[in-house]
Design a protein around this motif. Structure first.
Motif, PDB file in Angstrom:
ATOM      1  N   LEU A  23       0.814  -1.219   0.000  1.00 57.80           N
ATOM      2  CA  LEU A  23       0.000   0.000   0.000  1.00 57.80           C
ATOM      3  C   LEU A  23       0.844   1.264   0.000  1.00 57.80           C
ATOM      4  O   LEU A  23       0.507   2.234  -0.671  1.00 57.80           O
ATOM      5  CB  LEU A  23      -0.934   0.025   1.217  1.00 57.80           C
ATOM      6  CG  LEU A  23      -2.298  -0.612   1.052  1.00 57.80           C
ATOM      7  CD1 LEU A  23      -3.164  -0.307   2.257  1.00 57.80           C
ATOM      8  CD2 LEU A  23      -2.980  -0.199  -0.214  1.00 57.80           C
ATOM      9  N   GLY A  24       1.919   1.272   0.758  1.00 56.69           N
ATOM     10  CA  GLY A  24       2.762   2.459   0.859  1.00 56.69           C
ATOM     11  C   GLY A  24       3.763   2.624  -0.269  1.00 56.69           C
ATOM     12  O   GLY A  24       4.566   3.554  -0.256  1.00 56.69           O
ATOM     13  N   GLU A  25       3.713   1.748  -1.268  1.00 57.02           N
ATOM     14  CA  GLU A  25       4.683   1.774  -2.370  1.00 57.02           C
ATOM     15  C   GLU A  25       4.130   2.425  -3.635  1.00 57.02           C
ATOM     16  O   GLU A  25       4.535   2.072  -4.745  1.00 57.02           O
ATOM     17  CB  GLU A  25       5.149   0.355  -2.680  1.00 57.02           C
ATOM     18  CG  GLU A  25       5.853  -0.325  -1.530  1.00 57.02           C
ATOM     19  CD  GLU A  25       6.194  -1.780  -1.829  1.00 57.02           C
ATOM     20  OE1 GLU A  25       6.066  -2.210  -2.997  1.00 57.02           O
ATOM     21  OE2 GLU A  25       6.566  -2.490  -0.882  1.00 57.02           O
ATOM     22  N   SER A  26       3.206   3.377  -3.501  1.00 57.23           N
ATOM     23  CA  SER A  26       2.608   4.071  -4.642  1.00 57.23           C
ATOM     24  C   SER A  26       2.066   3.116  -5.701  1.00 57.23           C
ATOM     25  O   SER A  26       2.459   3.176  -6.870  1.00 57.23           O
ATOM     26  CB  SER A  26       3.604   5.043  -5.275  1.00 57.23           C
ATOM     27  OG  SER A  26       4.051   5.969  -4.325  1.00 57.23           O
ATOM     28  N   PRO A  27       1.144   2.219  -5.319  1.00 54.15           N
ATOM     29  CA  PRO A  27       0.601   1.270  -6.302  1.00 54.15           C
ATOM     30  C   PRO A  27      -0.180   1.984  -7.408  1.00 54.15           C
ATOM     31  O   PRO A  27      -0.720   3.069  -7.201  1.00 54.15           O
ATOM     32  CB  PRO A  27      -0.320   0.383  -5.464  1.00 54.15           C
ATOM     33  CG  PRO A  27      -0.688   1.210  -4.279  1.00 54.15           C
ATOM     34  CD  PRO A  27       0.495   2.100  -4.017  1.00 54.15           C
ATOM     35  N   ARG A  28      -0.200   1.341  -8.571  1.00 57.27           N
ATOM     36  CA  ARG A  28      -0.908   1.898  -9.732  1.00 57.27           C
ATOM     37  C   ARG A  28      -2.039   0.969 -10.140  1.00 57.27           C
ATOM     38  O   ARG A  28      -2.008  -0.223  -9.873  1.00 57.27           O
ATOM     39  CB  ARG A  28       0.057   2.086 -10.904  1.00 57.27           C
ATOM     40  CG  ARG A  28       1.112   3.147 -10.616  1.00 57.27           C
ATOM     41  CD  ARG A  28       1.927   3.469 -11.863  1.00 57.27           C
ATOM     42  NE  ARG A  28       2.649   4.711 -11.695  1.00 57.27           N
ATOM     43  CZ  ARG A  28       2.146   5.913 -11.965  1.00 57.27           C
ATOM     44  NH1 ARG A  28       0.938   6.045 -12.434  1.00 57.27           N
ATOM     45  NH2 ARG A  28       2.867   6.994 -11.783  1.00 57.27           N
ATOM     46  N   CYS A  29      -3.014   1.542 -10.813  1.00 57.82           N
ATOM     47  CA  CYS A  29      -4.178   0.792 -11.294  1.00 57.82           C
ATOM     48  C   CYS A  29      -3.767  -0.149 -12.421  1.00 57.82           C
ATOM     49  O   CYS A  29      -3.044   0.249 -13.337  1.00 57.82           O
ATOM     50  CB  CYS A  29      -5.241   1.773 -11.782  1.00 57.82           C
ATOM     51  SG  CYS A  29      -6.695   0.987 -12.496  1.00 57.82           S
ATOM     52  N   HIS A  33      -3.520   2.511 -15.171  1.00 58.03           N
ATOM     53  CA  HIS A  33      -2.140   2.772 -14.755  1.00 58.03           C
ATOM     54  C   HIS A  33      -1.965   4.078 -13.986  1.00 58.03           C
ATOM     55  O   HIS A  33      -0.847   4.530 -13.786  1.00 58.03           O
ATOM     56  CB  HIS A  33      -1.165   2.708 -15.945  1.00 58.03           C
ATOM     57  CG  HIS A  33      -1.297   1.430 -16.710  1.00 58.03           C
ATOM     58  ND1 HIS A  33      -0.931   0.209 -16.189  1.00 58.03           N
ATOM     59  CD2 HIS A  33      -1.815   1.180 -17.943  1.00 58.03           C
ATOM     60  CE1 HIS A  33      -1.197  -0.738 -17.082  1.00 58.03           C
ATOM     61  NE2 HIS A  33      -1.739  -0.184 -18.150  1.00 58.03           N
ATOM     62  N   GLY A  34      -3.078   4.691 -13.573  1.00 56.38           N
ATOM     63  CA  GLY A  34      -3.000   5.890 -12.737  1.00 56.38           C
ATOM     64  C   GLY A  34      -2.643   5.505 -11.305  1.00 56.38           C
ATOM     65  O   GLY A  34      -2.803   4.348 -10.895  1.00 56.38           O
ATOM     66  N   GLU A  35      -2.149   6.474 -10.541  1.00 61.04           N
ATOM     67  CA  GLU A  35      -1.810   6.232  -9.145  1.00 61.04           C
ATOM     68  C   GLU A  35      -3.081   5.955  -8.356  1.00 61.04           C
ATOM     69  O   GLU A  35      -4.079   6.661  -8.499  1.00 61.04           O
ATOM     70  CB  GLU A  35      -1.105   7.434  -8.541  1.00 61.04           C
ATOM     71  CG  GLU A  35       0.279   7.682  -9.097  1.00 61.04           C
ATOM     72  CD  GLU A  35       0.960   8.851  -8.397  1.00 61.04           C
ATOM     73  OE1 GLU A  35       0.824   8.969  -7.164  1.00 61.04           O
ATOM     74  OE2 GLU A  35       1.603   9.631  -9.096  1.00 61.04           O
ATOM     75  N   LEU A  36      -3.040   4.921  -7.504  1.00 59.83           N
ATOM     76  CA  LEU A  36      -4.213   4.596  -6.697  1.00 59.83           C
ATOM     77  C   LEU A  36      -4.381   5.569  -5.540  1.00 59.83           C
ATOM     78  O   LEU A  36      -5.485   5.744  -5.031  1.00 59.83           O
ATOM     79  CB  LEU A  36      -4.137   3.152  -6.184  1.00 59.83           C
ATOM     80  CG  LEU A  36      -4.276   2.078  -7.257  1.00 59.83           C
ATOM     81  CD1 LEU A  36      -4.136   0.689  -6.642  1.00 59.83           C
ATOM     82  CD2 LEU A  36      -5.622   2.207  -7.964  1.00 59.83           C
ATOM     83  N   PHE A  37      -3.299   6.218  -5.131  1.00 57.65           N
ATOM     84  CA  PHE A  37      -3.365   7.225  -4.067  1.00 57.65           C
ATOM     85  C   PHE A  37      -2.625   8.464  -4.537  1.00 57.65           C
ATOM     86  O   PHE A  37      -1.443   8.403  -4.856  1.00 57.65           O
ATOM     87  CB  PHE A  37      -2.758   6.685  -2.774  1.00 57.65           C
ATOM     88  CG  PHE A  37      -3.502   5.493  -2.256  1.00 57.65           C
ATOM     89  CD1 PHE A  37      -4.713   5.645  -1.602  1.00 57.65           C
ATOM     90  CD2 PHE A  37      -3.008   4.213  -2.447  1.00 57.65           C
ATOM     91  CE1 PHE A  37      -5.421   4.546  -1.153  1.00 57.65           C
ATOM     92  CE2 PHE A  37      -3.702   3.106  -1.989  1.00 57.65           C
ATOM     93  CZ  PHE A  37      -4.914   3.277  -1.345  1.00 57.65           C
ATOM     94  N   THR A  38      -3.328   9.581  -4.584  1.00 55.94           N
ATOM     95  CA  THR A  38      -2.758  10.816  -5.112  1.00 55.94           C
ATOM     96  C   THR A  38      -2.469  11.852  -4.033  1.00 55.94           C
ATOM     97  O   THR A  38      -1.877  12.881  -4.316  1.00 55.94           O
ATOM     98  CB  THR A  38      -3.728  11.450  -6.129  1.00 55.94           C
ATOM     99  OG1 THR A  38      -4.936  11.814  -5.453  1.00 55.94           O
ATOM    100  CG2 THR A  38      -4.031  10.499  -7.276  1.00 55.94           C
ATOM    101  N   GLY A  39      -2.919  11.594  -2.811  1.00 52.83           N
ATOM    102  CA  GLY A  39      -2.743  12.578  -1.753  1.00 52.83           C
ATOM    103  C   GLY A  39      -3.764  13.698  -1.837  1.00 52.83           C
ATOM    104  O   GLY A  39      -3.645  14.702  -1.145  1.00 52.83           O
ATOM    105  N   HIS A  40      -4.756  13.536  -2.698  1.00 55.81           N
ATOM    106  CA  HIS A  40      -5.826  14.529  -2.853  1.00 55.81           C
ATOM    107  C   HIS A  40      -7.174  13.833  -2.759  1.00 55.81           C
ATOM    108  O   HIS A  40      -7.310  12.682  -3.163  1.00 55.81           O
ATOM    109  CB  HIS A  40      -5.717  15.239  -4.207  1.00 55.81           C
ATOM    110  CG  HIS A  40      -4.532  16.125  -4.303  1.00 55.81           C
ATOM    111  ND1 HIS A  40      -4.498  17.379  -3.753  1.00 55.81           N
ATOM    112  CD2 HIS A  40      -3.316  15.935  -4.872  1.00 55.81           C
ATOM    113  CE1 HIS A  40      -3.315  17.919  -3.981  1.00 55.81           C
ATOM    114  NE2 HIS A  40      -2.573  17.058  -4.653  1.00 55.81           N
ATOM    115  N   PRO A  41      -8.186  14.550  -2.274  1.00 53.94           N
ATOM    116  CA  PRO A  41      -9.528  13.954  -2.221  1.00 53.94           C
ATOM    117  C   PRO A  41     -10.045  13.606  -3.615  1.00 53.94           C
ATOM    118  O   PRO A  41      -9.750  14.298  -4.584  1.00 53.94           O
ATOM    119  CB  PRO A  41     -10.387  15.065  -1.594  1.00 53.94           C
ATOM    120  CG  PRO A  41      -9.420  15.947  -0.879  1.00 53.94           C
ATOM    121  CD  PRO A  41      -8.141  15.880  -1.680  1.00 53.94           C
TER     122      PRO A  41
END
Length: 144
Positions: A23-29, A33-41
């Motif tokens: 989870l903490g390794e910047s996983p992608r879809c 292929h987009g980032e699963l977590f962007t740090g934005h709502p």
């Protein structure tokens, strides 16, 4: 927590299976292929809301807000800050109650901004009123 989690993509809403340890390794879809977590709502409509809350394995913190709401506008940058601190353990999302009136009605949103925390597909906590980033993070973590 199991070995893998279902994470809904904030871009294409595909459901991805991600090992918990990654989870903490910047996983992608796997689909877009987009980032699963962007740090934005994530901005959610009704379908996106149902997918993130119903299919994702991580809690979802939702800010029910409206564009005309002064306190909502004041809280918005704090909510973004909180997203950066809560992800990837929590999906942070926003629902515009003007555009998605049925969602606001479905959850009985009477005042805005209202934060609602969903876990396992069910609402587990609710808080009305604007908060700062530290308070949002503390409130969320206190209900997990």
């Amino acid at each position: 927590m199991s070995d893998s989690l279902h994470i809904v993509c904030p871009h294409c809403t595909a459901v991805n299976r991600i090992p918990s340890a990654r989870l903490g390794e910047s996983p992608r879809c796997g689909k877009c292929h987009g980032e699963l977590f962007t740090g934005h709502p994530v901005e959610l409509d009704a379908a996106g809301f149902d997918k993130h809350v119903g299919r994702g394995d991580i809690p979802v913190l939702v800010d029910f807000w409206a564009p005309w709401c002064g306190p909502c506008k004041m809280m918005a940058p704090h909510f973004v800050q909180a997203a950066g601190q809560l992800e990837p353990r929590v999906r942070v999302a926003k629902v515009d109650t003007e555009a998605e009136q049925a969602l606001g009605a479905r959850f009985g949103i009477r005042s805005i901004p209202t934060l609602a925390l969903f876990k396992g597909g069910r609402e587990v906590a609710r808080q009305a009123g604007a908060m700062g980033a530290a308070d949002i993070v503390r409130w969320t973590q206190g209900h997990l």
